[in-house]
Write a protein that holds these residues in place. Sequence first.
Motif, mmCIF file in Angstrom:
data_model
loop_
_atom_site.group_PDB
_atom_site.id
_atom_site.type_symbol
_atom_site.label_atom_id
_atom_site.label_comp_id
_atom_site.label_asym_id
_atom_site.label_seq_id
_atom_site.Cartn_x
_atom_site.Cartn_y
_atom_site.Cartn_z
ATOM 1 N N GLU A 259 0.824 -1.205 0.000
ATOM 2 C CA GLU A 259 0.000 0.000 0.000
ATOM 3 C C GLU A 259 0.861 1.259 0.000
ATOM 4 O O GLU A 259 0.338 2.367 -0.144
ATOM 5 C CB GLU A 259 -0.909 0.024 1.236
ATOM 6 N N ILE A 553 -10.734 -1.248 1.998
ATOM 7 C CA ILE A 553 -9.432 -1.761 1.573
ATOM 8 C C ILE A 553 -9.011 -2.922 2.463
ATOM 9 O O ILE A 553 -8.549 -3.969 1.990
ATOM 10 C CB ILE A 553 -8.378 -0.644 1.615
ATOM 11 N N TYR A 574 -8.250 1.479 -4.845
ATOM 12 C CA TYR A 574 -7.621 1.533 -3.518
ATOM 13 C C TYR A 574 -6.187 2.063 -3.591
ATOM 14 O O TYR A 574 -5.549 2.237 -2.549
ATOM 15 C CB TYR A 574 -7.580 0.136 -2.897
#
Length: 881
Positions: A259, A553, A574
Amino acid sequence: MFGLGGHKSQKIKGSLVIMRKNVLDINSITSAKGIIGTGINIIGAAVDTLTIIASKISIQLISATQSDGTGKGKVGKASNLRAQVSLPTLGAGEDAYDVQFEWDSDFGIPGAFYIKNYMQVEFYLKSLTLEDIPNHGTIHFICNSWVYNSKCYNTDRIFFANHTYVPSETPGPLVKYREDELKYLRGDGSGERKEWDRIYDYDVYNDLGNPDKGEKYARPVLGGSTLPYPRRGRTGRGKTKKDPNSEKTSDFVYIPRDEAFGHLKSSDFLTYGIKSVAQDVLPVLTDAFDGNILSLEFDNFAEVRKLYEGGVTLPTNFLSKIAPLPVIKEIFRTDGEQFLKYPPPKVMQGMLHFIYSICREKSIGWISQVFLFGAVDKSAWMTDEEFARETIAGVNPNVIKILEEFPLRCKLDARAYGDHTCIITKEHLEPNLGGLTVEQAIQNKKLFILDHHDYLIPYLRRINATTTKAYATRTIFFLKSDGTLTPLAIELSKPHPQGEQYGPVSSVYVPASEGVEAYIWLLAKAYVVVNDSCYHQLVSHWLNTHAVVEPFILATNRHLSVVHPIYKLLFPHYRDTMNINSLARKALVNADGIIESTFLWGRYALEMSAVIYKDWVFTDQALPADLVKRGVAVQDPSAPHGVRLVIEDYPYASDGLEIWAAIKSWVEDYVSFYYKSDEALQQDPELQAWWKELVEVGHGDLKDKPWWQKMKTREELVEASTTLIWIASALHAAVNFGQYPYGGYILNRPTLSRRFMPEKGSAEYEALAKNPEKEFLKTITGKKETLIDLSVIEILSRHTSDEFYLGDREGGDYWTSDAGPLEAFKRFGKKLAEIEEKLAQKNRDVTLRNRTGPAKMPYTLLFPSSEEGLTFRGIPNSISI
């Protein structure tokens, strides 16, 4: 084993694509790690890196069709990288390597692979492509993941081919691999997470403050029955000494490694710029103001405009403090003499371009141009038309609602807060209703309200106990026959000096165009805009996009496999969101951070957003539902999108409905391809576990609300997915990328009010009459706060060069192997291009006055495409900044 059992062994060719490690990666910015100092960035340097990499990365194919006897797919021999190759599809910073695998027919068709990294640093794995697989052809693996040294992992890193399966259709040999990968991603909920971890878990917002530093920095925990809030990603850091419920601060804030920004330099560069504002710019400005190097106030509007012409002049000794910081120098255009020179905001640029075009057409000389620019520059943002237009075409266009009762009543408990019934009367309104009575105007859907009252009242006394002085506001607008709105009256309310139970002290202001009363009216509008700016930043922007998406997410990565169709549908939306949210909690919305320092709500900013979250409804985030709920549209099956706008020329709504319909059509095509019946959806264990946890944990403080979809039908899945994609893409674009174009001119969108309205007969009133510009500037956002605010919102309003926009996605045509969804996605992209041209045509229609307004800035925030930079347009797939 390959080549055994009498089967002839063959070679499968492959190419592995790696992205060089970004030297500005925010999680590694200060580290210098052993071999290959800045990660894979050494590739291309004057050293023999091929030998190192070839021997330090190994890959094993996993069969999707042949079992190893335990039910799991066969695992092939390990292969190392070979020669570096050139591919036409390589992007910036990417390198490709040849790899070969032994194969025989007894192995079957590869469906996954293991990869091991024996180097001391991580690399970013983009993809693996296998060619000429007998009786099959080419297989693509879209990876997009950081791979660390193999000793960092308890299980081998696995990647799956780009095939898409609901759980029941997963090839048998891959089922256990699919299940094990999801189990790893969920973790066990214990321990402090490390940089290389990929664990997705939930936590409350207990990391905003730092109580060990003092009471000033303590903040309440958000999440739970008292202050409900969406959940954030868990880090597992220890607790503070003074508050066992609060998490310790740290320079490193864990987010699952994939991420983190892992793309081109620009993404990290902009993010690092935000950190630099907090860590470097803010101290320099504080020293300059505290040391009286800079004057504390703007003297006039012309001085504000100088910010975009010459910047801020600082003494050499102050400039020397930032000279060693290249990020500061590049982002803020420090040239050795000027500091923080800002580009002209769109709200100024539009006026300037308009004047130049007039001057060219009429052959007006430069002296007259200067005069014209001064006149328009001073008047455009001041006009009632522009003030009203920005409620439907500005940066916060989704708050205004229809007025359905008169007088407007308050929903607060009268026993605690007294009588807050609105004191705007018919006498205030009817002189400007074109002959209508208030009752007739309401019946004809002509009256609208921008209401910043009820949520603010419980906090207003505490806010006003600091250096800020503010009002709760109610603003009533009238829809004129030409389709534009005009403000009729503004009510300003502040707490009663004797206590809340006595109700507010309120005053009503109506438009005035001459003398000191014109500036009194301008101040009244400024108090409204201050409230709107805070609501926009903390609710419309932060809460309703950034914060509410993070639980999706987490739940998606915990319960939907990367080969699940709904994972593939939602994954692009996301991108980078957890990273920017983590950064925001560290430098923007944290205790005494940039938002608290420059916006009216101060230390109560996120706490107030939690109070407002109590009334958040996921299903109402769907654009048609939102418009109907606010009364600015009515349901109409005969209308193109099922709703008919009450304000026909409502740029955000009319453009948004086009985008909404395109998203929904794409999602319907996609969902119907993989789910042929509602029963198939109900029997999908991953999908059901995803939705259950999203509701009960991710948004668990609202889990008992009846409006959540039950996820029993394809229609519910389509509506939920469309709403989520809308929030993460178009809604965020509408409320984010106009921040600097509108708010970069602080006169247009102030974020603070520091003095109450001057009363007739007072010294303040007389001062306003003598020097209205200076007194106005003393009331709104101060100079220091303006410089900080502009520095941040300019960064937040920019697009990066590696952005992916709605209708496009990383992986090109290889994100799935299914032709149906690929064709549907191409239709989606084509439809968005058609919409963009349609919106451009609407902007050229002079009868649609709300699309440009006095500021002459056409509404482009919902144009799907954009280039890099401060463009005032473009819908990225995700909340990436």
